[in-house]
Design an enzyme around this catalytic site. Structure first.
Site, PDB file in Angstrom:
ATOM      1  CG  LEU A 195      24.049  31.940  32.711  1.00 23.24           C
ATOM      2  CD1 LEU A 195      23.145  32.645  31.712  1.00 23.24           C
ATOM      3  CD2 LEU A 195      24.058  30.437  32.453  1.00 23.24           C
ATOM      4  N   GLY A 196      28.260  33.648  33.747  1.00 19.31           N
ATOM      5  CA  GLY A 196      29.567  34.182  33.393  1.00 19.31           C
ATOM      6  C   GLY A 196      29.775  35.530  34.038  1.00 19.31           C
ATOM      7  N   GLY A 198      32.563  39.276  33.796  1.00 19.83           N
ATOM      8  CA  GLY A 198      33.621  39.967  33.077  1.00 19.83           C
ATOM      9  C   GLY A 198      33.811  41.358  33.610  1.00 19.83           C
ATOM     10  N   GLY A 199      34.426  42.214  32.769  1.00 21.50           N
ATOM     11  CA  GLY A 199      34.763  43.556  33.210  1.00 21.50           C
ATOM     12  C   GLY A 199      33.555  44.392  33.563  1.00 21.50           C
ATOM     13  CG  ASP A 201      34.036  42.415  21.265  1.00 18.98           C
ATOM     14  OD1 ASP A 201      35.084  42.037  20.694  1.00 18.98           O
ATOM     15  OD2 ASP A 201      33.780  42.153  22.449  1.00 18.98           O
TER      16      ASP A 201
END
Length: 591
Positions: A11-12, A14-15, A121
């Site tokens: 799905l995705g 990142g860091g 965030d």
């Protein structure tokens, strides 16, 4: 399989890690977030934060565990796009749709705050538009209560002024982020715009928000949430009552540390850092640089040519990109940046011993020197230095990292590049905004830990390259290439060169005509070679004496290819899904 859950697709990423769509043992769709390096304790603390929050406003945590040495969190799968994706696909929202979003997200934020949690965030990428209403996700940097001033956390266009002044980042900052998110939903852009981080911060601290077409009661509430004084913003509960039409007395968000000294705002007016502004950041305020004994001089770098074929495939999991390599290659992919639309941005460097990539942190632009001894990092922590810009340099032979000051504020050093022998790092110097003109360059000596900046009277925004001869730099503006000494004097000027792509051993690689590349003599400008560039290819620069690198993008895939000096493709160096191409940079350097 991850902990008994069958992975369907990614799905995705990142860091922190990678998020997958998966099926549970009961056949239900779930989201599985797997940590790829980083702080295990902080990662698992995210699940504890989510468990404190009412399930109707976030993705419920179902399970945590460890699989193949990597911690994971299994949560409810919300079938719907993020607000960021919806805005990119359909454009701004309006009318009743915008009103429902405002009420739904504020309801979620009020529930989060009632649980004693500050999200820290809140932004469009962290709002999922589920069928039953919006859900707020990604509690990776959330915490109980307010944070201290020892770190700056969040995504810059959605961060509150007090977060940049050294104040606590708590529930009042969440209200500011909510207001910024609603403006973005209504107009397509946050109220203080986008661009280089320092420019965004400067607007947040000194200018009024641009509320666009927002009107009526919603405009008034958003304006109140965007007040620069955190004590003047409403609480989430009071804001929710206003959205529901209740008349409430103004209840302000608590200021838990009224006497805490704040950093002066003056230096933020011109602090420049050229880093992506969609990234979530956790930055530690820099202290004084530690004294580091000078290391030995770098060894001579001998660059081997690239092999004709690939023999090994290496996966970059966070990108979904495959590197096609050969141990005989003179250059390899030594670092990369990943700033995909998940809202996180991280830099990675490659371990020369294992060949694996390791994170160097959020909002970090890493570049490894030829030969691999030094790693230069333009860190997001530069945001917190009041009087100077700096670069972090790690010597792998000694394991030491030093902070080297480069230029005084308000100047910005960016576009780093190592000399061919790996003895110096060069950066172009300009001002705050993306369209700031270039004012010169700075040279960094990694051995002595010193930097020397040079002001050069130039026009335009084009950056400097290392030059075609030792001890020179080059820059092209309007089809004219100028060669400079390392003290900034003009050595020669060559008109009609076309776009400059790279320099090497007395040669210039230029775009001399439509669909063609030229190799020019860097002294006389005479054409040494001309060859066609196939349709759809964009040149990147030299790789060795006989090859250049180019990229090709298709509807679904991209390729990085090796071309000979006849324009013929020799091999594919890397390939992956085209959707990640705009949000990544891979750097090839001599081993």
């Amino acid at each position: 399989m991850i902990g008994g859950h069958r992975v369907v697709r990614q799905l995705g990423s990142g860091g922190q890690g990678v998020v997958y769509l998966a099926e549970s043992p009961m056949g239900e769709r779930v989201a599985v977030k797997v940590l790829r390096g980083g702080d295990v304790g902080a990662f698992l603390a995210e699940s504890e934060m989510v468990r404190r929050v009412r399930t109707f406003c976030t993705a419920q945590v179902l399970e945590t565990g460890v699989a193949d040495g990597s911690p994971y969190i299994v949560s409810e799968y919300v079938d719907g796009p993020s607000l960021a994706v919806a805005l990119a696909d359909r454009g701004p929202l309006g009318g009743a749709e915008l009103g429902r979003l405002a009420i739904g997200t504020m309801t979620a934020l009020a529930a989060i705050h009632r649980a004693g949690v500050a999200h820290r965030d809140f932004k469009p990428a962290n709002v999922l538009l589920g069928r039953d209403g919006p859900r707020v996700i990604d509690f990776g940097i959330a915490q109980l209560g307010d944070s201290t001033a020892d770190e700056v956390v969040g995504t810059p266009p959605y961060m509150a002024p007090e977060q940049f002044r050294g104040g606590p980042a708590g529930r009042a900052a969440d209200l500011f982020a909510w207001g910024s998110t609603i403006v973005c939903a209504a107009t397509g852009r946050p109220p203080f715009g986008t661009g280089p981080v320092p420019a965004v911060v400067h607007r947040i601290l000194t200018r009024e928000p641009d509320l666009g077409t927002l009107d009526g009661d919603l405009r008034e509430l958003v304006a109140a949430c965007l007040d620069k004084d955190p004590a003047a913003r409403p609480t989430a509960q009071a804001a929710l009552m206003r959205l529901l039409g209740e008349q409430t007395s103004p209840v302000r968000a608590p200021n838990r540390e009224p006497g805490r000294p704040r950093r002066s705002r003056a230096w933020w007016v011109a602090v420049p850092v050229a880093l992506g502004v969609t990234a979530a950041v956790v930055l530690t305020r820099p202290g004084p640089p530690a004294a580091v004994p000078p290391p030995a001089a770098p060894a001579v770098v001998v660059v081997r040519p690239m092999a004709a074929t690939s023999t090994v495939d290496v996966e970059i999991e966070t990108l979904g990109v495959t590197l096609h390599e050969n141990p005989a290659d003179g250059l390899w992919a030594s670092s990369y940046e990943d700033s995909q639309g998940s809202g996180e941005s991280s830099g990675y460097v490659r371990d020369p011993a294992t060949g694996s990539f390791m994170s160097v942190g959020a909002m970090a632009e890493p570049l490894v020197s030829p030969g691999g001894r030094f790693v230069a990092v333009l860190s997001g922590a530069r945001l917190l230095a009041a009087d100077f810009d700096f670069v972090l340099l790690t010597d792998r032979t000694t394991g030491t990292t030093r902070e080297i000051r480069t230029v005084a504020r308000p100047a910005l050093a960016r576009r780093p590049g190592w000399s061919a022998d790996g003895t110096r790092l060069m950066m172009t110097v300009s001002g705050l905004e993306d369209d700031s003109p270039v004012t010169g360059f700075v040279l960094v000596d990694p051995v002595t830990g010193t930097a020397e900046a040079r002001d050069v009277a130039v026009r335009g925004r084009e950056g400097f390259f290392w030059g075609p001869e030792d001890g020179t730099l080059a820059r092209e503006t309007g089809g004219t290439t100028t060669v400079y000494s390392l003290t900034g004097e003009v050595v020669r000027e060559l008109k009609g060169t076309g776009d400059l792509h790279a320099t090497r051993d007395g040669l210039l690689l230029t775009g001399c005509a439509e669909g063609r590349l030229c190799v020019l003599d860097a002294v006389t400008g005479a054409e040494r070679r001309r060859f066609p560039l196939a349709k759809g290819l964009s040149v990147g620069g030299w790789l060795d004496d006989d090859h250049v690198m180019a990229t090709r993008r298709g509807e679904d895939r991209f390729e990085v290819v090796l071309l000979n000096l006849k324009g013929k493709q020799t091999r594919v160096l890397a390939e992956g899904p085209d959707r990640v191409f705009p949000d990544m940079r891979i750097y090839w350097t001599p081993r």
